[in-house]
Design a protein around this motif. Structure first.
Motif, PDB file in Angstrom:
ATOM      1  N   LEU A   1       0.834  -1.192   0.000  1.00 37.35           N
ATOM      2  CA  LEU A   1       0.000   0.000   0.000  1.00 37.35           C
ATOM      3  C   LEU A   1       0.872   1.246   0.000  1.00 37.35           C
ATOM      4  O   LEU A   1       1.836   1.350   0.750  1.00 37.35           O
ATOM      5  CB  LEU A   1      -0.916   0.011   1.216  1.00 37.35           C
ATOM      6  N   LEU A   2       0.497   2.204  -0.830  1.00 40.65           N
ATOM      7  CA  LEU A   2       1.225   3.462  -0.942  1.00 40.65           C
ATOM      8  C   LEU A   2       0.233   4.594  -0.764  1.00 40.65           C
ATOM      9  O   LEU A   2      -0.793   4.648  -1.441  1.00 40.65           O
ATOM     10  CB  LEU A   2       1.886   3.577  -2.320  1.00 40.65           C
ATOM     11  N   HIS A   3       0.525   5.488   0.164  1.00 43.09           N
ATOM     12  CA  HIS A   3      -0.311   6.671   0.336  1.00 43.09           C
ATOM     13  C   HIS A   3       0.402   7.851  -0.302  1.00 43.09           C
ATOM     14  O   HIS A   3       1.346   8.395   0.264  1.00 43.09           O
ATOM     15  CB  HIS A   3      -0.581   6.955   1.816  1.00 43.09           C
ATOM     16  N   PRO A   4      -0.035   8.247  -1.515  1.00 42.14           N
ATOM     17  CA  PRO A   4       0.590   9.390  -2.154  1.00 42.14           C
ATOM     18  C   PRO A   4       0.176  10.679  -1.435  1.00 42.14           C
ATOM     19  O   PRO A   4      -0.936  10.794  -0.962  1.00 42.14           O
ATOM     20  CB  PRO A   4       0.053   9.360  -3.588  1.00 42.14           C
ATOM     21  N   SER A   5       1.085  11.615  -1.360  1.00 39.02           N
ATOM     22  CA  SER A   5       0.799  12.863  -0.659  1.00 39.02           C
ATOM     23  C   SER A   5       1.279  14.031  -1.489  1.00 39.02           C
ATOM     24  O   SER A   5       2.325  13.963  -2.131  1.00 39.02           O
ATOM     25  CB  SER A   5       1.506  12.855   0.696  1.00 39.02           C
ATOM     26  N   ASN A   6       0.511  15.112  -1.462  1.00 37.31           N
ATOM     27  CA  ASN A   6       0.920  16.330  -2.162  1.00 37.31           C
ATOM     28  C   ASN A   6       1.878  17.159  -1.313  1.00 37.31           C
ATOM     29  O   ASN A   6       2.397  18.157  -1.766  1.00 37.31           O
ATOM     30  CB  ASN A   6      -0.308  17.173  -2.521  1.00 37.31           C
ATOM     31  N   THR A   7       2.078  16.732  -0.091  1.00 33.31           N
ATOM     32  CA  THR A   7       2.961  17.440   0.820  1.00 33.31           C
ATOM     33  C   THR A   7       4.403  17.013   0.547  1.00 33.31           C
ATOM     34  O   THR A   7       4.691  15.830   0.435  1.00 33.31           O
ATOM     35  CB  THR A   7       2.602  17.109   2.283  1.00 33.31           C
ATOM     36  N   ALA A   8       5.275  17.983   0.471  1.00 28.39           N
ATOM     37  CA  ALA A   8       6.683  17.684   0.197  1.00 28.39           C
ATOM     38  C   ALA A   8       7.299  16.821   1.293  1.00 28.39           C
ATOM     39  O   ALA A   8       8.024  15.888   1.029  1.00 28.39           O
ATOM     40  CB  ALA A   8       7.472  18.969   0.034  1.00 28.39           C
ATOM     41  N   ALA A   9       6.996  17.152   2.540  1.00 26.27           N
ATOM     42  CA  ALA A   9       7.530  16.382   3.661  1.00 26.27           C
ATOM     43  C   ALA A   9       6.476  16.344   4.775  1.00 26.27           C
ATOM     44  O   ALA A   9       5.867  17.364   5.082  1.00 26.27           O
ATOM     45  CB  ALA A   9       8.811  17.013   4.171  1.00 26.27           C
ATOM     46  N   LEU A  10       6.266  15.175   5.318  1.00 27.89           N
ATOM     47  CA  LEU A  10       5.307  15.027   6.409  1.00 27.89           C
ATOM     48  C   LEU A  10       6.038  15.018   7.739  1.00 27.89           C
ATOM     49  O   LEU A  10       7.129  14.474   7.856  1.00 27.89           O
ATOM     50  CB  LEU A  10       4.525  13.714   6.264  1.00 27.89           C
ATOM     51  N   THR A  11       5.392  15.584   8.739  1.00 24.26           N
ATOM     52  CA  THR A  11       5.958  15.513  10.086  1.00 24.26           C
ATOM     53  C   THR A  11       5.774  14.092  10.600  1.00 24.26           C
ATOM     54  O   THR A  11       4.994  13.305  10.056  1.00 24.26           O
ATOM     55  CB  THR A  11       5.254  16.490  11.042  1.00 24.26           C
ATOM     56  N   PHE A  12       6.467  13.768  11.679  1.00 26.75           N
ATOM     57  CA  PHE A  12       6.323  12.443  12.276  1.00 26.75           C
ATOM     58  C   PHE A  12       4.868  12.190  12.666  1.00 26.75           C
ATOM     59  O   PHE A  12       4.339  11.104  12.447  1.00 26.75           O
ATOM     60  CB  PHE A  12       7.229  12.308  13.499  1.00 26.75           C
ATOM     61  N   THR A  13       4.218  13.191  13.222  1.00 23.15           N
ATOM     62  CA  THR A  13       2.816  13.060  13.629  1.00 23.15           C
ATOM     63  C   THR A  13       1.915  12.792  12.430  1.00 23.15           C
ATOM     64  O   THR A  13       1.027  11.937  12.486  1.00 23.15           O
ATOM     65  CB  THR A  13       2.351  14.330  14.371  1.00 23.15           C
ATOM     66  N   GLN A  14       2.138  13.500  11.322  1.00 24.28           N
ATOM     67  CA  GLN A  14       1.352  13.280  10.110  1.00 24.28           C
ATOM     68  C   GLN A  14       1.585  11.877   9.552  1.00 24.28           C
ATOM     69  O   GLN A  14       0.645  11.209   9.119  1.00 24.28           O
ATOM     70  CB  GLN A  14       1.706  14.328   9.055  1.00 24.28           C
ATOM     71  N   GLN A  15       2.825  11.423   9.552  1.00 28.79           N
ATOM     72  CA  GLN A  15       3.133  10.075   9.080  1.00 28.79           C
ATOM     73  C   GLN A  15       2.437   9.037   9.947  1.00 28.79           C
ATOM     74  O   GLN A  15       1.837   8.083   9.435  1.00 28.79           O
ATOM     75  CB  GLN A  15       4.641   9.838   9.109  1.00 28.79           C
ATOM     76  N   THR A  16       2.512   9.214  11.251  1.00 30.40           N
ATOM     77  CA  THR A  16       1.899   8.273  12.181  1.00 30.40           C
ATOM     78  C   THR A  16       0.393   8.209  11.968  1.00 30.40           C
ATOM     79  O   THR A  16      -0.201   7.127  11.948  1.00 30.40           O
ATOM     80  CB  THR A  16       2.218   8.674  13.636  1.00 30.40           C
ATOM     81  N   ARG A  17      -0.231   9.341  11.786  1.00 27.16           N
ATOM     82  CA  ARG A  17      -1.684   9.398  11.566  1.00 27.16           C
ATOM     83  C   ARG A  17      -2.071   8.652  10.286  1.00 27.16           C
ATOM     84  O   ARG A  17      -3.017   7.896  10.257  1.00 27.16           O
ATOM     85  CB  ARG A  17      -2.141  10.858  11.491  1.00 27.16           C
ATOM     86  N   ARG A  18      -1.322   8.838   9.238  1.00 27.87           N
ATOM     87  CA  ARG A  18      -1.648   8.148   7.978  1.00 27.87           C
ATOM     88  C   ARG A  18      -1.442   6.643   8.089  1.00 27.87           C
ATOM     89  O   ARG A  18      -2.213   5.864   7.542  1.00 27.87           O
ATOM     90  CB  ARG A  18      -0.835   8.746   6.841  1.00 27.87           C
ATOM     91  N   VAL A  19      -0.426   6.225   8.809  1.00 25.87           N
ATOM     92  CA  VAL A  19      -0.226   4.793   9.030  1.00 25.87           C
ATOM     93  C   VAL A  19      -1.394   4.226   9.824  1.00 25.87           C
ATOM     94  O   VAL A  19      -1.902   3.138   9.524  1.00 25.87           O
ATOM     95  CB  VAL A  19       1.133   4.532   9.756  1.00 25.87           C
ATOM     96  N   GLN A  20      -1.855   4.938  10.824  1.00 23.07           N
ATOM     97  CA  GLN A  20      -3.004   4.488  11.612  1.00 23.07           C
ATOM     98  C   GLN A  20      -4.252   4.367  10.733  1.00 23.07           C
ATOM     99  O   GLN A  20      -5.008   3.404  10.852  1.00 23.07           O
ATOM    100  CB  GLN A  20      -3.265   5.445  12.777  1.00 23.07           C
ATOM    101  N   LEU A  21      -4.467   5.338   9.855  1.00 20.81           N
ATOM    102  CA  LEU A  21      -5.626   5.271   8.957  1.00 20.81           C
ATOM    103  C   LEU A  21      -5.539   4.091   8.003  1.00 20.81           C
ATOM    104  O   LEU A  21      -6.536   3.418   7.737  1.00 20.81           O
ATOM    105  CB  LEU A  21      -5.752   6.582   8.171  1.00 20.81           C
ATOM    106  N   LEU A  22      -4.346   3.808   7.480  1.00 20.77           N
ATOM    107  CA  LEU A  22      -4.177   2.651   6.603  1.00 20.77           C
ATOM    108  C   LEU A  22      -4.449   1.356   7.344  1.00 20.77           C
ATOM    109  O   LEU A  22      -5.091   0.442   6.829  1.00 20.77           O
ATOM    110  CB  LEU A  22      -2.761   2.629   6.012  1.00 20.77           C
ATOM    111  N   ARG A  23      -3.955   1.254   8.585  1.00 19.75           N
ATOM    112  CA  ARG A  23      -4.184   0.038   9.365  1.00 19.75           C
ATOM    113  C   ARG A  23      -5.653  -0.149   9.695  1.00 19.75           C
ATOM    114  O   ARG A  23      -6.128  -1.271   9.819  1.00 19.75           O
ATOM    115  CB  ARG A  23      -3.359   0.080  10.652  1.00 19.75           C
ATOM    116  N   ALA A  24      -6.386   0.944   9.843  1.00 20.55           N
ATOM    117  CA  ALA A  24      -7.812   0.870  10.176  1.00 20.55           C
ATOM    118  C   ALA A  24      -8.641   0.357   9.004  1.00 20.55           C
ATOM    119  O   ALA A  24      -9.758  -0.117   9.197  1.00 20.55           O
ATOM    120  CB  ALA A  24      -8.317   2.243  10.613  1.00 20.55           C
ATOM    121  N   MET A  25      -8.102   0.452   7.784  1.00 26.55           N
ATOM    122  CA  MET A  25      -8.844  -0.029   6.619  1.00 26.55           C
ATOM    123  C   MET A  25      -8.832  -1.505   6.660  1.00 26.55           C
ATOM    124  O   MET A  25      -9.242  -2.337   6.266  1.00 26.55           O
ATOM    125  CB  MET A  25      -8.230   0.500   5.338  1.00 26.55           C
TER     126      MET A  25
END
Length: 64
Positions: free
Chosen positions: A40-64
């Motif tokens: 699974l790949l989460h494409p992002s328009n953000t150049a760089a994500l903070t650790f908190t943003q990365q963690t949140r997206r990983v949590q959302l992927l795991r919830a799927m």
């Protein structure tokens, strides 16, 4: 050389869960038919994500 699929890369947008779930359902059936691994790949328009943003997206992927 084998022509068998071993890995399938799936772009997943956690901001659109309904579309992502439909895509994951189809991709899962496709992967099962080939005994392939889904990546699974989460494409992002953000150049760089903070650790908190990365963690949140990983949590959302795991919830799927």
């Amino acid at each position: 050389m084998s022509n068998t699929l071993k890995k399938i890369l799936i772009p997943v947008d956690v901001d659109k869960p309904a579309e992502s779930l439909l895509l994951l359902s189809y991709a899962g059936q496709f992967a099962a038919a080939f005994s392939a691994e889904l990546l699974l790949l989460h494409p992002s328009n953000t150049a760089a994500l903070t650790f908190t943003q990365q963690t949140r997206r990983v949590q959302l992927l795991r919830a799927m």
